[in-house]
Design a protein around this motif. Structure first.
Motif, mmCIF file in Angstrom:
data_model
loop_
_atom_site.group_PDB
_atom_site.id
_atom_site.type_symbol
_atom_site.label_atom_id
_atom_site.label_comp_id
_atom_site.label_asym_id
_atom_site.label_seq_id
_atom_site.Cartn_x
_atom_site.Cartn_y
_atom_site.Cartn_z
ATOM 1 N N UNK A 24 31.477 31.517 39.541
ATOM 2 C CA UNK A 24 31.399 32.973 39.555
ATOM 3 C C UNK A 24 31.232 33.484 38.142
ATOM 4 N N UNK A 25 30.632 34.656 38.017
ATOM 5 C CA UNK A 25 30.379 35.225 36.700
ATOM 6 C C UNK A 25 30.947 36.619 36.555
ATOM 7 N N UNK A 26 31.378 36.965 35.342
ATOM 8 C CA UNK A 26 31.920 38.273 35.013
ATOM 9 C C UNK A 26 33.227 38.485 35.790
ATOM 10 N N UNK A 27 33.296 39.455 36.686
ATOM 11 C CA UNK A 27 34.469 39.559 37.546
ATOM 12 C C UNK A 27 34.615 38.295 38.392
ATOM 13 N N UNK A 51 36.543 35.828 36.417
ATOM 14 C CA UNK A 51 37.977 36.050 36.619
ATOM 15 C C UNK A 51 38.426 35.378 37.909
ATOM 16 N N UNK A 52 37.651 35.541 38.970
ATOM 17 C CA UNK A 52 37.974 34.935 40.259
ATOM 18 C C UNK A 52 38.167 33.426 40.120
ATOM 19 N N UNK A 53 37.219 32.755 39.470
ATOM 20 C CA UNK A 53 37.301 31.304 39.310
ATOM 21 C C UNK A 53 38.495 30.935 38.434
ATOM 22 N N UNK A 54 38.690 31.687 37.333
ATOM 23 C CA UNK A 54 39.808 31.400 36.446
ATOM 24 C C UNK A 54 41.149 31.550 37.128
ATOM 25 N N UNK A 55 41.290 32.603 37.943
ATOM 26 C CA UNK A 55 42.556 32.822 38.643
ATOM 27 C C UNK A 55 42.794 31.756 39.698
ATOM 28 N N UNK A 56 41.763 31.408 40.455
ATOM 29 C CA UNK A 56 41.926 30.437 41.538
ATOM 30 C C UNK A 56 42.190 29.040 40.984
ATOM 31 N N UNK A 57 41.505 28.652 39.909
ATOM 32 C CA UNK A 57 41.715 27.303 39.368
ATOM 33 C C UNK A 57 43.107 27.152 38.756
ATOM 34 N N UNK A 58 43.687 28.244 38.245
ATOM 35 C CA UNK A 58 45.044 28.149 37.702
ATOM 36 C C UNK A 58 46.096 28.249 38.801
ATOM 37 N N UNK A 59 45.786 28.961 39.883
ATOM 38 C CA UNK A 59 46.725 29.042 41.006
ATOM 39 C C UNK A 59 46.682 27.791 41.882
ATOM 40 N N UNK A 60 45.465 27.253 42.067
ATOM 41 C CA UNK A 60 45.290 26.098 42.945
ATOM 42 C C UNK A 60 44.425 25.041 42.242
ATOM 43 N N UNK A 108 31.012 33.949 31.771
ATOM 44 C CA UNK A 108 31.203 35.263 31.132
ATOM 45 C C UNK A 108 32.351 36.031 31.792
ATOM 46 N N UNK A 109 33.485 35.369 31.938
ATOM 47 C CA UNK A 109 34.567 35.890 32.748
ATOM 48 C C UNK A 109 35.523 36.823 32.026
ATOM 49 N N UNK A 110 36.152 37.698 32.813
ATOM 50 C CA UNK A 110 37.250 38.543 32.347
ATOM 51 C C UNK A 110 38.511 37.704 32.528
ATOM 52 N N UNK A 111 39.030 37.139 31.446
ATOM 53 C CA UNK A 111 40.066 36.112 31.558
ATOM 54 C C UNK A 111 41.384 36.486 30.895
ATOM 55 N N UNK A 112 41.364 37.507 30.035
ATOM 56 C CA UNK A 112 42.590 38.025 29.426
ATOM 57 C C UNK A 112 42.853 39.397 30.033
ATOM 58 N N UNK A 113 43.680 39.436 31.069
ATOM 59 C CA UNK A 113 43.887 40.666 31.807
ATOM 60 C C UNK A 113 44.830 41.638 31.108
ATOM 61 N N UNK A 114 45.446 41.219 30.025
ATOM 62 C CA UNK A 114 46.316 42.130 29.293
ATOM 63 C C UNK A 114 45.564 42.905 28.214
ATOM 64 N N UNK A 115 44.388 42.409 27.803
ATOM 65 C CA UNK A 115 43.679 43.041 26.689
ATOM 66 C C UNK A 115 42.219 43.384 27.006
ATOM 67 N N UNK A 116 41.756 43.156 28.233
ATOM 68 C CA UNK A 116 40.348 43.389 28.552
ATOM 69 C C UNK A 116 39.899 44.808 28.202
ATOM 70 N N UNK A 117 40.810 45.772 28.348
ATOM 71 C CA UNK A 117 40.453 47.183 28.194
ATOM 72 C C UNK A 117 40.368 47.624 26.743
#
Length: 725
Positions: free
Chosen positions: A574-577, A580-589, A600-609
């Motif tokens: 997955x790309x961009x958002x 994030x999907x791939x990053x979250x799923x691979x760390x959860x499972x 090109x993922x959104x991977x730092x959810x505390x500082x993306x903004x």
């Protein structure tokens, strides 16, 4: 002619690893790729040392370390050296894959076919886009009558390395003038050039600092465009939060361009856009602070004293102007209509209380376009297209007979057009263009791509599966007809799940080659997207974001349970958002799949903004400063903050680019550093960083092929494949 105007709006410790092994006995797949239980890498990986610092942020009394914060500085020599070292490691690793060149050759051969866009009339000429096969960018041609086509604009000549692309083209009402935008290195920043369409000679100086902008003409006198002030720091990462709409009169200095909207605190918005209706009567202006919801204003340009009139003064809905019919505005909106409707209202009294439905809301999501004096309503039915034709008064005329089950697009043109063009595609059908007689409803094939890919040899089926909370999710699975469902097939599971974006069936050369190699390509329509309207989107945002990850996990489990594949033969992409999907799923499972490909993922959810226009994504994500609940929720799934020491994560190749100013590469840099520093298994944790490229748009064909070859080769290699036929 146009669709509605909406807001424009994608390591530290030395460690060693060896490639994945396959526990199965050696066998040959349908494609002839061989797997081996004894496959070993020539040498262990030594990850580049990544300096850790003592940066700590405190959120609601909780300290959060950010040891790789220095990688956010895209202008530092240290970051540049890190990028070089990571690329050296990654490309050395990829260079050991014996079949990598073979995959690239297959991709190049498959890509080498003519593509032709639908023709459109401007002034005395018919224009069209064409690519002869392996050209880095489509070329704009034109012709008069039956005369020979000539090149009008060739983006392949914009730069020597092919990394500058055409990012927009707009003609004046009489077709005598043209304005076009270019993007250098894939950046969202644009430069606009205005030319005499006949001679192609430039008119005035180029316009700079343009970003997230359309180009809209006011008669033949000038254009409306949008820009931010030039950042004081890095153009690729610094926060940009005040967008402005300007008017540029021909042969004047850009410094003298007046601000039409956005120049005051009362009009401060992150995203502002403007477009003039086809008859030149109204200027429509959208303004928004997030990627969902917008205000809408109109200005009667033919009035003695044009004034800005508010149509929608809040951001609680998505409302855009399709066109006008004399004094009346035609608006597509999801206000009081989660699946959208088309309404009509007098421009002098445009308040929502006066709206009248032209096309009422239905069970399927609606999107409208206009051409040849008609309205075309496109609906999504379980993520595939259905199209109806309406008269301007809202009377339904017919349903358009589409060539199959898939995605149809286009259906736009000028009011005096005698034909309307539309495209059709799906996961196993290369795009074709059809011409439609709007009077009879008859469609004829205008252009069909001649590729080496034969759709008759493949199947694309839609299934429905159940997510963790019982929600029914559709998924389209595509593969070769001779494939055996024995659990051994290499499978690419692709997802997005956010920002109201709908994943509808479309053809991809990369996916065609993947299927030709014996792979399965699966796309679930998970929550957070727009496939089932506003409710589907809302079910995957902020504190409901875990639904998106659960839907994707359930899709993977379905593919395994139904013997399409196994965990050892599954890749998440997955790309961009979607990154994030791939990053979250691979760390959860981490046990779910063999390969993870966050792009090109959104991977730092505390500082993306805090980067570029990232604050505008808060509607979907929320922010860590918003509330303690939101901080805890984001911190709980943020991929960067959920990498654990000693875990055997899937074989991971993160892809990003140094000019990505949409989702800045620091997300990927820090995630790679974290994975490498805590690596606890045999699988490689790599990052591939393109140079002079951005978020994806405008990337030259040669670079796309190189990246695709590396992604497919890395995936197959880590699934245990040693060679191809």
């Amino acid at each position: 002619m146009k669709k509605p105007l909406l807001t424009l709006i994608a390591a530290a410790v030395l460690s060693a690893c060896s490639p994945a092994t396959d526990n199965a006995t050696e066998h040959t797949t349908e494609s002839g790729a061989e797997t081996s239980a004894t496959q070993q890498q020539d040498q262990a990986l030594d990850y580049p040392q990544t300096r850790r610092d003592d940066t700590v942020d405190t959120y609601f009394g909780q300290d959060v370390a950010d040891p790789f914060r220095w990688l956010e500085d895209d202008r530092s020599d240290e970051t540049a050296a890190w990028v070089e070292a990571q690329n050296e490691l990654t490309f050395d690793y990829l260079g050991q894959i014996d079949f990598r060149d073979q995959v690239r050759e297959r991709l190049a051969d498959a890509w080498n076919y003519e593509r032709l866009g639908a023709p459109f009339e401007e002034g005395d000429y018919t224009y069209f886009y064409r690519n002869d096969g392996l050209q880095n960018h489509f070329v704009v041609y034109r012709q008069q009558g039956d005369g020979e086509p000539e090149v009008f604009l060739d983006p392949n000549e914009f730069s020597e390395d092919g990394t500058t692309s055409l990012a927009g083209l707009s003609f004046s009402p009489d077709g005598s003038l043209a304005a076009y935008a270019t993007s250098a290195g894939g950046s969202d920043w644009r430069t606009i050039y205005i030319i005499d369409a006949e001679t192609k000679e430039p008119i005035g100086e180029p316009l700079v600092d343009v970003k997230f902008s359309g180009i809209s003409w006011r008669e033949n006198d000038g254009i409306y465009y949008s820009k931010y002030d030039s950042p004081d720091g890095s153009r690729l990462s610094q926060l940009t939060d005040q967008h402005k709409l300007y008017y540029h009169e021909l042969n004047t200095s850009q410094a003298d361009d007046p601000v039409i909207f956005g120049g005051s605190d009362e009009q401060k918005h992150r995203y502002v856009g403007g477009r003039v209706t086809d008859d030149g009567r109204f200027l429509a202006i959208t303004a928004a602070n997030t990627t969902s919801g917008n205000k809408l204003f109109v200005m009667d340009l033919q009035a003695d004293e044009p004034e800005l009139v508010t149509v929608v003064g809040h951001e609680d809905s998505n409302t855009g102007l399709l066109t006008n019919d004399g004094d009346y505005l035609l608006l597509q909106t999801n206000l009081d209509a989660p699946n959208n409707r088309l309404v009509r209202v007098n421009a002098s009294e445009p308040d929502a209380a006066n709206w009248q439905d032209l096309i009422a809301e239905e069970d399927e999501v609606l999107s409208v376009s206009r051409g040849a004096g008609y309205i075309f309503a496109s609906y999504m039915v379980d993520a595939v297209s259905k199209v109806k034709q309406f008269a301007m008064d809202g009377e339904e005329i017919r349903e358009i007979d589409l060539p199959g089950v898939g995605s149809a697009g286009g259906f736009g043109g000028k009011d005096d057009a005698d034909k309307i063009y539309f495209s059709f595609t799906n996961y196993i059908t290369p795009p074709s263009t059809f011409s439609l007689d709007p009077e009879s409803g008859d469609a004829e094939l205008y252009f069909a791509a001649e590729t080496t890919f034969d759709p008759e040899n493949y199947v694309s089926e839609q299934v429905f599966y159940t997510s963790k909370d019982g929600t029914r999710i559709p998924m389209i699975i595509s593969y070769r007809k001779d494939l055996q469902r024995d659990g051994s097939n290499p499978t690419m599971l692709y997802g997005y799940g956010g920002f109201n974006v709908s994943l509808t069936p479309s053809f991809s050369v990369t996916n065609a080659v993947w299927m030709d190699l014996g792979g399965i390509y699966a796309v679930p329509n998970i929550r957070g997207g727009g496939e089932y309207g506003q409710a589907w989107h809302q079910a995957g945002i902020r504190t409901s974001k875990q639904n998106v990850f659960d839907d994707f996990i359930a899709a993977a489990e379905y593919l395994v349970e139904e013997d399409y594949t196994s965990a050892d033969k599954l890749a998440l992409r997955g790309g961009s958002n979607g990154g994030l999907l791939v990053g979250a799923v691979m760390t959860q499972r981490p046990d779910l799949a063999k390969v993870a490909l966050p792009a090109v993922g959104v991977l730092d959810m505390l500082r993306y903004h805090t980067f570029t226009a990232g604050a505008g994504w808060a509607y979907d994500y929320g922010t860590a400063e918003q509330s303690e609940e939101m901080f805890q929720y984001l911190h709980g799934y943020s991929p960067l903050h959920n990498v654990e020491e000693g875990v055997n994560y899937p074989a991971t190749m993160i892809t990003t680019a140094d000019h990505d100013d949409r989702v800045v590469p620091a997300h990927s840099f820090k995630f790679a550093a974290e994975l490498q520093s805590k690596d606890g298994g045999e699988n490689p944790q790599l990052i591939r960083i393109d140079v002079n490229a951005g978020h994806g748009a405008g990337m030259p064909t040669s670079m796309i092929i190189d990246q695709a070859a590396d992604v497919l080769s890395f995936t197959l290699y880590n699934m245990g494949y040693e060679k191809l036929d």
